[in-house]
Design a protein around this motif. Structure first.
Motif, PDB file in Angstrom:
ATOM      1  N   THR A  92       0.559  -1.197   0.077  1.00 24.97           N
ATOM      2  CA  THR A  92       0.177   0.129  -0.174  1.00 24.97           C
ATOM      3  C   THR A  92       0.894   1.408  -0.012  1.00 24.97           C
ATOM      4  O   THR A  92       0.550   2.338  -0.943  1.00 24.97           O
ATOM      5  N   ASP A 110      -7.702  -3.798  -1.663  1.00 29.15           N
ATOM      6  CA  ASP A 110      -7.411  -5.041  -0.704  1.00 29.15           C
ATOM      7  C   ASP A 110      -8.589  -5.278   0.174  1.00 29.15           C
ATOM      8  O   ASP A 110      -8.779  -4.438   1.154  1.00 29.15           O
ATOM      9  N   SER A 143      -6.370  -0.099   3.739  1.00 28.73           N
ATOM     10  CA  SER A 143      -5.509   0.816   4.521  1.00 28.73           C
ATOM     11  C   SER A 143      -5.509   2.055   3.856  1.00 28.73           C
ATOM     12  O   SER A 143      -4.777   3.083   4.611  1.00 28.73           O
TER      13      SER A 143
END
Ligand SMILES: Nc1ncnc2c1ncn2[C@@H]1O[C@H](COP(=O)(O)OP(=O)(O)O)[C@@H](O)[C@H]1O
Ligand SMILES: [Mg+2]
Length: 350
Positions: free
Chosen positions: A116, A139, A144
């Motif tokens: 990420t 994801d 995140s």
């Protein structure tokens, strides 16, 4: 006698307040039932989040109840189907991914290698080159991007399409925007496929040079499903230099090769630690792993990112390194990766 024709005539005067057209002309009225002066019908709105829906219901009821012979009206609301919306807005230029030129999918063998972090900072580095860039957090296991980009609001919907949030000049969508922390959703295979299609087709991505997609880690079902849904994706694989991580990455690369997905290259993350007090580069997770892998698999090594406290800090406080300190050593590595990526028109084909 009350007839469907009379009802339709009465409803011609009722307008959708947003589109300013008759709800009959917009073909929003459906399933008219008449029984003993009682009228029941359905109105299909562009979106059920329409703030004017109570007004529409009141206007419809009033128009029908003014017809002689009508004793009451019941109005049900639904949302228009995709086909109906397409008919209404046939050439919506901002819809879905029609105007996205290239897709970059960021993958990793396992979690926690910085996938990420790389997706966000490469997207920002591309944007600094003057390119129009979107970032899709796909994801499903650990979305995140909202935290790492410092976003806490939910996106809004317009004409049945979701408007991506904008921050630091990126258009951003995340599975995380729709999750309830207290009730985590478990995404099963077919649901992931459907959800990702919606994230591609039902979002107003608009005109983009790149859409960077943060894939789930590993070679599980969701990664495969999602990668297959992205049209001609170019893959970036993130790894750390450790032997154990490299083994997983090989597996991932082979899987993507089998799926005929073109690979742009490998990014080695947490490559070394530059001590502030000396010139020495300390290879905490071992040395040269990414390079060796790139050679073995015949894939370019796009860059090697050091362990940098600013990267970790940036992720935690929601202000990425490429915004905070773009001219740092690590920032320069991301700029170089972006430069390489934007100069590559095709990936390595298996
Ligand atoms: N090169 C790096 N230096 C320091 N911290 C890093 C680096 N890369 C990632 N991190 C930190 O490690 C953690 C995991 O990174 P993340 O990008 O979330 O990994 P993944 O998406 O692969 O699970 C995050 O807290 C992130 O800020
Ligand atoms: Mg991640």
């Amino acid at each position: 006698m009350v007839t469907k024709q009379k009802i339709k005539e009465a409803l011609k005067r009722v307008k959708d307040p947003e589109l300013n057209k008759s709800i009959i002309d917009l073909q929003m009225v459906k399933d008219i039932h008449i029984a003993d002066g009682q009228v029941r019908l359905t109105v299909a709105l562009t979106t059920l989040r329409c703030p004017m829906k109570q007004k529409i219901v009141a206007d419809v009821k009033q128009a029908i109840e003014e017809i002689p012979g009508v004793s009451g009206a019941e109005v049900e609301l639904t949302a228009m189907s995709r086909e109906e919306l397409n008919r209404l807005f046939p050439k919506h230029p901002l819809m879905g991914i029609k105007k996205v030129k290239r897709f970059i999918a960021v993958a990793s063998g396992k979690g926690g290698v910085g996938k990420t972090t790389v997706a966000i900072n490469v997207a920002l580095a591309l944007s600094r080159e003057g390119l129009k860039v979107g970032l899709l957090d796909a994801d499903v296991y650990g979305p995140s991007i909202p935290v790492m980009m410092g976003i806490s609001q939910r996106p809004e919907s317009e004409h049945g399409m979701v408007v991506p949030l904008e921050k630091f000049d990126l258009k951003i969508m995340s599975f995380g925007f729709f999750l309830d922390e207290n009730n985590p959703l478990i995404w099963r295979g077919h649901l992931v496929g459907r959800a990702i299609k919606q994230f591609l087709d039902d979002v107003m991505w608009g005109d983009l040079d790149y859409l960077v997609v943060d894939l789930p880690p590993g070679t599980g079902d969701p990664s495969i499903t999602i990668a297959q849904c992205i049209p001609s994706a170019l893959l970036i694989v993130v790894t750390t230099p450790q032997e154990v991580a490299l083994a997983d990455v090989k597996k991932a690369i082979n899987m993507f090769k089998n799926m005929k997905i073109a690979i742009l290259g490998i990014v080695e993350n947490m490559s070394y630690f530059q001590c502030a007090h000396s010139e020495e580069k300390i290879a905490i997770f071992g040395q040269g792993g990414g390079e060796k892998l790139a050679r073995q698999m015949d894939i370019p090594l796009l860059g090697a990112i050091p362990i940098d406290m600013e990267l970790r800090r940036g992720g935690d406080k929601g202000k990425p390194l490429m915004i905070d300190v773009p001219d740092s050593e690590t920032g320069k590595v991301f700029k170089e990766i972006a430069r390489r990526v934007s100069s590559m028109k095709h990936g390595v084909h298996p």
